[in-house]
Write a protein that holds these residues in place. Structure first.
Motif, PDB file in Angstrom:
ATOM      1  N   UNK A 109      -5.407   4.869  -5.434  1.00 15.98           N
ATOM      2  CA  UNK A 109      -6.506   5.745  -4.979  1.00 15.98           C
ATOM      3  C   UNK A 109      -6.323   7.173  -5.506  1.00 15.98           C
ATOM      4  N   UNK A 110      -5.070   7.593  -5.639  1.00 16.55           N
ATOM      5  CA  UNK A 110      -4.839   8.929  -6.222  1.00 16.55           C
ATOM      6  C   UNK A 110      -5.370   8.966  -7.654  1.00 16.55           C
ATOM      7  N   UNK A 111      -5.168   7.861  -8.377  1.00 15.75           N
ATOM      8  CA  UNK A 111      -5.642   7.806  -9.772  1.00 15.75           C
ATOM      9  C   UNK A 111      -7.162   7.861  -9.817  1.00 15.75           C
ATOM     10  N   UNK A 112      -7.820   7.168  -8.880  1.00 16.40           N
ATOM     11  CA  UNK A 112      -9.290   7.137  -8.891  1.00 16.40           C
ATOM     12  C   UNK A 112      -9.849   8.558  -8.748  1.00 16.40           C
ATOM     13  N   UNK A 113      -9.211   9.373  -7.898  1.00 14.06           N
ATOM     14  CA  UNK A 113      -9.742  10.734  -7.706  1.00 14.06           C
ATOM     15  C   UNK A 113      -9.043  11.745  -8.631  1.00 14.06           C
ATOM     16  N   UNK A 114      -8.261  11.240  -9.570  1.00 14.63           N
ATOM     17  CA  UNK A 114      -7.615  12.122 -10.552  1.00 14.63           C
ATOM     18  C   UNK A 114      -6.603  13.057  -9.919  1.00 14.63           C
ATOM     19  N   UNK A 115      -5.853  12.557  -8.918  1.00 17.93           N
ATOM     20  CA  UNK A 115      -4.924  13.439  -8.202  1.00 17.93           C
ATOM     21  C   UNK A 115      -3.475  12.952  -8.276  1.00 17.93           C
ATOM     22  N   UNK A 116      -3.165  12.124  -9.260  1.00 20.67           N
ATOM     23  CA  UNK A 116      -1.772  11.650  -9.361  1.00 20.67           C
ATOM     24  C   UNK A 116      -0.815  12.821  -9.544  1.00 20.67           C
ATOM     25  N   UNK A 117      -1.284  13.849 -10.233  1.00 23.14           N
ATOM     26  CA  UNK A 117      -0.402  14.997 -10.489  1.00 23.14           C
ATOM     27  C   UNK A 117      -0.098  15.778  -9.206  1.00 23.14           C
ATOM     28  N   UNK A 118      -0.892  15.528  -8.150  1.00 22.46           N
ATOM     29  CA  UNK A 118      -0.654  16.235  -6.882  1.00 22.46           C
ATOM     30  C   UNK A 118       0.279  15.453  -5.963  1.00 22.46           C
ATOM     31  N   UNK A 119       0.623  14.224  -6.348  1.00 19.36           N
ATOM     32  CA  UNK A 119       1.272  13.288  -5.416  1.00 19.36           C
ATOM     33  C   UNK A 119       2.504  13.850  -4.721  1.00 19.36           C
ATOM     34  N   UNK A 120       3.320  14.584  -5.445  1.00 20.30           N
ATOM     35  CA  UNK A 120       4.574  15.049  -4.845  1.00 20.30           C
ATOM     36  C   UNK A 120       4.495  16.481  -4.312  1.00 20.30           C
ATOM     37  N   UNK A 121       3.318  17.086  -4.420  1.00 22.04           N
ATOM     38  CA  UNK A 121       3.171  18.469  -3.928  1.00 22.04           C
ATOM     39  C   UNK A 121       3.061  18.470  -2.405  1.00 22.04           C
ATOM     40  N   UNK A 122       3.654  19.464  -1.733  1.00 29.98           N
ATOM     41  CA  UNK A 122       3.460  19.553  -0.280  1.00 29.98           C
ATOM     42  C   UNK A 122       1.989  19.815   0.032  1.00 29.98           C
ATOM     43  N   UNK A 123       1.452  19.088   1.010  1.00 26.89           N
ATOM     44  CA  UNK A 123       0.035  19.207   1.374  1.00 26.89           C
ATOM     45  C   UNK A 123      -0.318  20.665   1.687  1.00 26.89           C
ATOM     46  N   UNK A 124       0.614  21.343   2.361  1.00 23.61           N
ATOM     47  CA  UNK A 124       0.361  22.707   2.821  1.00 23.61           C
ATOM     48  C   UNK A 124       0.077  23.668   1.658  1.00 23.61           C
ATOM     49  N   UNK A 125       0.590  23.331   0.472  1.00 22.45           N
ATOM     50  CA  UNK A 125       0.422  24.236  -0.681  1.00 22.45           C
ATOM     51  C   UNK A 125      -0.906  24.031  -1.400  1.00 22.45           C
ATOM     52  N   UNK A 126      -1.620  22.976  -1.066  1.00 21.90           N
ATOM     53  CA  UNK A 126      -2.794  22.623  -1.862  1.00 21.90           C
ATOM     54  C   UNK A 126      -4.014  23.467  -1.500  1.00 21.90           C
ATOM     55  N   UNK A 127      -4.883  23.671  -2.479  1.00 25.46           N
ATOM     56  CA  UNK A 127      -6.122  24.430  -2.240  1.00 25.46           C
ATOM     57  C   UNK A 127      -7.102  23.558  -1.459  1.00 25.46           C
ATOM     58  N   UNK A 128      -8.161  24.202  -0.954  1.00 26.30           N
ATOM     59  CA  UNK A 128      -9.191  23.465  -0.199  1.00 26.30           C
ATOM     60  C   UNK A 128      -9.768  22.322  -1.022  1.00 26.30           C
ATOM     61  N   UNK A 129     -10.061  22.600  -2.304  1.00 21.75           N
ATOM     62  CA  UNK A 129     -10.653  21.576  -3.174  1.00 21.75           C
ATOM     63  C   UNK A 129      -9.694  20.421  -3.417  1.00 21.75           C
ATOM     64  N   UNK A 130      -8.416  20.759  -3.585  1.00 19.53           N
ATOM     65  CA  UNK A 130      -7.416  19.699  -3.816  1.00 19.53           C
ATOM     66  C   UNK A 130      -7.254  18.836  -2.560  1.00 19.53           C
ATOM     67  N   UNK A 131      -7.326  19.487  -1.400  1.00 19.79           N
ATOM     68  CA  UNK A 131      -7.222  18.708  -0.144  1.00 19.79           C
ATOM     69  C   UNK A 131      -8.416  17.767   0.014  1.00 19.79           C
ATOM     70  N   UNK A 132      -9.602  18.249  -0.356  1.00 21.29           N
ATOM     71  CA  UNK A 132     -10.790  17.383  -0.271  1.00 21.29           C
ATOM     72  C   UNK A 132     -10.606  16.155  -1.160  1.00 21.29           C
ATOM     73  N   UNK A 133      -9.980  16.379  -2.304  1.00 22.05           N
ATOM     74  CA  UNK A 133      -9.714  15.300  -3.255  1.00 22.05           C
ATOM     75  C   UNK A 133      -8.832  14.224  -2.580  1.00 22.05           C
ATOM     76  N   UNK A 134      -7.824  14.687  -1.844  1.00 21.59           N
ATOM     77  CA  UNK A 134      -6.924  13.740  -1.165  1.00 21.59           C
ATOM     78  C   UNK A 134      -7.636  13.036  -0.005  1.00 21.59           C
TER      79      UNK A 134
END
Ligand SMILES: Nc1ncnc2c1ncn2[C@@H]1O[C@H](COP(=O)(O)OP(=O)(O)OP(=O)(O)O)[C@@H](O)[C@H]1O
Ligand SMILES: [Mg+2]
Length: 279
Positions: free
Chosen positions: A122-147
């Motif tokens: 599912x991460x691949x479908x939304x193009x977010x594999x590169x975010x997989x190991x990032x702490x959720x707290x560090x992500x931007x609003x748009x990146x969180x919506x992606x997850x």
């Protein structure tokens, strides 16, 4: 002939004293991208909850993919309007999504390997594999919506109900989320209901618009629904103007853009009553 995804037949839904939907009928077809619009309190969230089997009907019939509504329908992925992401603060993006796999919804526990593969898919479908190991707290609003969108895709749903995914995003991130949902919808061939307060960010991606207000629902193309006549009915008889400018559409009440002014929503919703009182 088109294949129905959602069929409402004379549906009336009451919450407390309010008739949120009053004998509403429409059919949404499989694979359609529907923008769900309407003033605050029009019933956008209630409609989605109703399709999830969480808001019982007073009258009428609903069918989803030709079957009656049942709570826990795995054919539906849902992104609620109120999103509790505080639990995710200390998790990586991958773990945040994995949490949902072991939730009640699936009722099964996958092996670690299978779980990782499911999450990465599912991460691949939304193009977010590169975010997989990032702490959720560090992500931007748009990146969180992606997850959050990735999380909705976990059960391989055929219908996505996205309640205000653009809330609190800036214009650039709004555009990214809209493009992403459209890309996912095309790729998976699924049906999408996407609620929003503004029509313009959705104009180029929606097949039809479902506009709610005053207990009514109008489903049609933008040209069919976004007209002074139709919108006036949905805004309790208030005089509405529709202005088209540079590819954008502005819905106006008394010279003010209605989508930008929540207090106007409240005013127009009670327009008939106030008009009667004042006359
Ligand atoms: N549990 C409840 N009991 C009574 N009334 C309720 C309940 N839940 C919602 N309502 C009312 O039902 C109406 C529809 O609410 P809903 O949240 O569906 O609107 P909405 O279109 O999603 O609004 P918004 O744009 O503010 O998100 C509102 O008037 C709301 O106050
Ligand atoms: Mg809502």
């Amino acid at each position: 002939m088109s294949d129905p995804a959602i069929e409402l037949n004379c549906v009336t839904l009451k919450l407390g004293a309010r008739r949120v939907l009053d004998s509403v009928s429409f059919v949404i077809n499989k694979g359609e991208f529907i923008g769900v619009l309407g003033p605050n309190g029009a019933g956008k969230t209630t409609l989605m909850r109703m399709l999830l089997g969480l808001s019982p009907l007073a009258r009428g019939r609903i069918r989803i993919f030709k079957k009656p509504v049942t709570p826990g329908n795995t054919a539906i992925g849902y992104m609620p309007q109120v999103r509790n992401t505080s639990i995710a603060r200390h998790l990586s993006a991958r773990d945040f999504i994995a949490c949902a796999i072991d939730g009640n919804r699936w009722g099964i526990t996958l092996s670690r390997r299978k779980k990782r593969k499911t999450v990465d898919d599912v991460l691949a479908i939304v193009g977010a594999l590169s975010l997989a190991d990032r702490p959720f707290v560090e992500l931007s609003g748009g990146e969180r919506q992606r997850l959050l969108l990735a999380q909705c895709l976990l059960g391989q749903p055929e219908l996505l109900l996205l309640d205000e995914p653009l809330i609190s995003l800036d214009l650039k991130h709004q555009a990214c989320v809209v493009e992403l949902v459209k890309r996912v919808q095309r790729k998976l061939g699924i049906t999408v209901l996407f609620s929003a307060h503004e029509l313009n960010p959705l104009l180029h991606v929606i097949d039809r618009v479902l506009y709610l207000g005053n207990g009514l629902a109008e489903l049609g193309t933008v040209d069919e629904v976004i007209t002074p006549q139709v919108l006036s009915r949905l805004y309790s008889g208030a005089p509405i103007d529709v202005i088209r400018l540079a590819g954008r559409i502005f819905v106006m009440f008394g010279g003010v853009e209605i989508e930008k002014c929540p207090h106007l929503h409240d005013y127009t919703c009670g327009y008939n009553d106030q008009h009667r009182i004042g006359s």
